[in-house]
Design an enzyme around this catalytic site. Structure first.
Site, PDB file in Angstrom:
ATOM      1  N   GLU A 255      18.871 -36.703 100.369  1.00 28.07           N
ATOM      2  CA  GLU A 255      19.695 -37.850 100.762  1.00 28.07           C
ATOM      3  C   GLU A 255      19.890 -38.841  99.619  1.00 28.07           C
ATOM      4  O   GLU A 255      20.188 -40.017  99.845  1.00 28.07           O
ATOM      5  CB  GLU A 255      19.064 -38.535 101.971  1.00 28.07           C
ATOM      6  CG  GLU A 255      18.953 -37.635 103.181  1.00 28.07           C
ATOM      7  CD  GLU A 255      18.237 -38.302 104.341  1.00 28.07           C
ATOM      8  OE1 GLU A 255      18.757 -39.305 104.851  1.00 28.07           O
ATOM      9  OE2 GLU A 255      17.155 -37.826 104.723  1.00 28.07           O
TER      10      GLU A 255
ATOM     11  N   SER B 117      19.130 -37.595 108.439  1.00 23.97           N
ATOM     12  CA  SER B 117      20.574 -37.589 108.218  1.00 23.97           C
ATOM     13  C   SER B 117      21.231 -36.250 108.527  1.00 23.97           C
ATOM     14  O   SER B 117      22.219 -35.863 107.916  1.00 23.97           O
ATOM     15  CB  SER B 117      20.910 -38.000 106.774  1.00 23.97           C
ATOM     16  OG  SER B 117      20.611 -39.356 106.573  1.00 23.97           O
TER      17      SER B 117
ATOM     18  N   TYR C 260      28.406 -39.999 106.943  1.00 23.35           N
ATOM     19  CA  TYR C 260      28.579 -40.805 105.742  1.00 23.35           C
ATOM     20  C   TYR C 260      29.969 -40.763 105.122  1.00 23.35           C
ATOM     21  O   TYR C 260      30.288 -41.616 104.310  1.00 23.35           O
ATOM     22  CB  TYR C 260      27.530 -40.394 104.699  1.00 23.35           C
ATOM     23  CG  TYR C 260      26.132 -40.652 105.186  1.00 23.35           C
ATOM     24  CD1 TYR C 260      25.700 -41.949 105.437  1.00 23.35           C
ATOM     25  CD2 TYR C 260      25.247 -39.615 105.446  1.00 23.35           C
ATOM     26  CE1 TYR C 260      24.420 -42.211 105.908  1.00 23.35           C
ATOM     27  CE2 TYR C 260      23.966 -39.862 105.907  1.00 23.35           C
ATOM     28  CZ  TYR C 260      23.564 -41.162 106.138  1.00 23.35           C
ATOM     29  OH  TYR C 260      22.301 -41.407 106.609  1.00 23.35           O
TER      30      TYR C 260
ATOM     31  N   ARG D 195      15.676 -47.192 113.992  1.00 23.56           N
ATOM     32  CA  ARG D 195      16.798 -46.794 114.844  1.00 23.56           C
ATOM     33  C   ARG D 195      16.449 -45.501 115.546  1.00 23.56           C
ATOM     34  O   ARG D 195      16.024 -44.538 114.901  1.00 23.56           O
ATOM     35  CB  ARG D 195      18.076 -46.615 114.016  1.00 23.56           C
ATOM     36  CG  ARG D 195      19.364 -46.654 114.843  1.00 23.56           C
ATOM     37  CD  ARG D 195      20.557 -46.131 114.076  1.00 23.56           C
ATOM     38  NE  ARG D 195      20.482 -44.684 113.927  1.00 23.56           N
ATOM     39  CZ  ARG D 195      20.464 -44.050 112.759  1.00 23.56           C
ATOM     40  NH1 ARG D 195      20.518 -44.721 111.630  1.00 23.56           N
ATOM     41  NH2 ARG D 195      20.387 -42.730 112.722  1.00 23.56           N
TER      42      ARG D 195
ATOM     43  N   ASP E 160      17.709 -42.349 118.009  1.00 24.32           N
ATOM     44  CA  ASP E 160      18.903 -41.611 118.410  1.00 24.32           C
ATOM     45  C   ASP E 160      18.659 -40.867 119.718  1.00 24.32           C
ATOM     46  O   ASP E 160      17.556 -40.374 119.970  1.00 24.32           O
ATOM     47  CB  ASP E 160      19.290 -40.611 117.322  1.00 24.32           C
ATOM     48  CG  ASP E 160      19.602 -41.284 115.993  1.00 24.32           C
ATOM     49  OD1 ASP E 160      20.034 -42.452 116.018  1.00 24.32           O
ATOM     50  OD2 ASP E 160      19.407 -40.647 114.938  1.00 24.32           O
TER      51      ASP E 160
ATOM     52  N   GLU F 269      15.168 -38.620 117.746  1.00 21.21           N
ATOM     53  CA  GLU F 269      14.263 -38.996 116.670  1.00 21.21           C
ATOM     54  C   GLU F 269      14.347 -40.493 116.431  1.00 21.21           C
ATOM     55  O   GLU F 269      15.297 -41.162 116.860  1.00 21.21           O
ATOM     56  CB  GLU F 269      14.595 -38.248 115.382  1.00 21.21           C
ATOM     57  CG  GLU F 269      15.986 -38.537 114.831  1.00 21.21           C
ATOM     58  CD  GLU F 269      16.275 -37.734 113.565  1.00 21.21           C
ATOM     59  OE1 GLU F 269      15.574 -37.953 112.559  1.00 21.21           O
ATOM     60  OE2 GLU F 269      17.185 -36.892 113.588  1.00 21.21           O
TER      61      GLU F 269
ATOM     62  N   ASN G  23      14.329 -43.181 113.276  1.00 21.22           N
ATOM     63  CA  ASN G  23      14.530 -43.313 111.831  1.00 21.22           C
ATOM     64  C   ASN G  23      13.909 -44.628 111.391  1.00 21.22           C
ATOM     65  O   ASN G  23      14.364 -45.688 111.790  1.00 21.22           O
ATOM     66  CB  ASN G  23      16.030 -43.274 111.528  1.00 21.22           C
ATOM     67  CG  ASN G  23      16.340 -43.224 110.054  1.00 21.22           C
ATOM     68  OD1 ASN G  23      15.563 -43.673 109.223  1.00 21.22           O
ATOM     69  ND2 ASN G  23      17.511 -42.676 109.726  1.00 21.22           N
TER      70      ASN G  23
ATOM     71  N   GLY H  67      20.183 -46.030 107.575  1.00 22.69           N
ATOM     72  CA  GLY H  67      21.126 -46.213 106.479  1.00 22.69           C
ATOM     73  C   GLY H  67      21.664 -47.631 106.419  1.00 22.69           C
ATOM     74  O   GLY H  67      21.834 -48.296 107.444  1.00 22.69           O
TER      75      GLY H  67
END
Length: 304
Positions: A19, A145, A208, A247, A249, A265, A267, A271
């Protein structure tokens, strides 16, 4: 920490993970915002000389904008603890736990949070035969990601032909049809729920690339689903031991109501690019990007 106009912030970015390119963008955006907030900022592309660079720069706080392995799995966090440099986001243990998706699933289950059926399997075994009836998802257990994610459809001709770049042990999860949702936690507060619309799978490119996905915040959801996402994300943040911003998901099969909501998951370092979700949710709550990164710097610490 010294006053804002005097504080020196080292922004870590880049690094050697899959990443890297996203991290370079996150670091650039955060560094610019911190300068606008009055901080003295140095940007460091994390490499083998990281300890020497940090020792020479003597920052008051490290803003960790690294993504992926080494940057958000506890490795860099351990270096910063050793150097006694306050840093943003989660500490060593929470970072390592959240990056290990199998461990994360165990923590979710122990906290009473809903997860899809899943198992760990050998890469070569997954290549030879379906590890569970399709549809299912195969992913590395320690990447973020959507790096290295394979979706095996219900009518697939055969099992996933995983690349040699995949780890020897992979995570296989039952695919949950429906909508992709996400919730950011900031300290002890869940901010909002975003509905993510992408063409097909919400892949690395969709996350992205400009125009790769569309984010709707706040998501147009039944009240019980919104409340559940906010509650589950905060509980996941606390169960893993996160600090700062995280964060979580979700996938939601709306045909099943609340029973169709599952965590994917958490994070620990979301980002921070122009298309990223956490800054969008902060903006929805009335917080500018500059205010968000300033809060993160002021929240920075070593282990506690």
């Amino acid at each position: 920490m010294s006053s804002r106009t005097q504080a020196r912030i080292a922004v870590l970015k880049g690094g050697p993970s899959a990443e890297r390119e996203v991290s370079l963008v996150s670091g650039r955006e955060c560094a610019a915002a911190l300068r606008n907030e009055g901080y003295s900022v140095v940007e460091i592309d994390a490499g083998p000389d990281l300890v020497d660079r940090l020792t020479a720069e003597k920052p008051d706080v490290v803003f960790n904008a690294l993504h992926g392995r080494w940057g958000e799995d506890g490795c860099v966090q351990g270096i910063l603890e050793w150097l006694r440099l306050p840093y943003t986001h989660s500490g060593v243990l929470a970072s390592a736990l959240a990056m290990d998706k199998a461990r994360t699933r165990q923590i979710y289950a122990q906290a009473g949070l809903p997860v899809a059926e899943g198992l760990l399997a050998r890469r070569d075994d997954v290549r030879r035969a379906h590890p569970m009836p399709p549809p299912y998802v195969v992913k590395p257990f320690n990447e973020g990601s959507s790096v290295g994610v394979y979706l095996v459809h219900e009518n697939a001709n055969g099992p996933a032909q995983l690349s040699d770049d995949m780890p020897e042990i992979v995570l296989v999860e039952r695919f949950i049809p429906g909508r992709e949702l996400t919730t950011t936690v900031m300290g002890d507060r869940a901010l909002a729920v975003t509905d993510i619309y992408a063409t097909g799978w919400y892949s690395y490119e969709a996350k992205y690339a400009a125009g790769g996905s569309r984010h709707v915040v706040p998501a147009d959801l039944p009240g019980d689903i919104t409340r559940a996402c906010l509650d589950y994300a905060l509980r996941a943040h606390e169960a893993i031991g996160c600090r700062g911003v995280s964060r979580t998901d979700f996938r939601w099969d709306e045909t099943r109501g609340l029973e169709g909501l599952h965590l994917l998951e958490t994070n620990t370092q979301p980002g921070m690019t122009p298309t990223s979700l956490a800054p969008e949710q902060a903006a929805h709550c009335g917080m500018s990007f500059g205010e968000l990164v300033r809060w993160m710097v002021e929240d920075a610490s070593c282990s506690r």
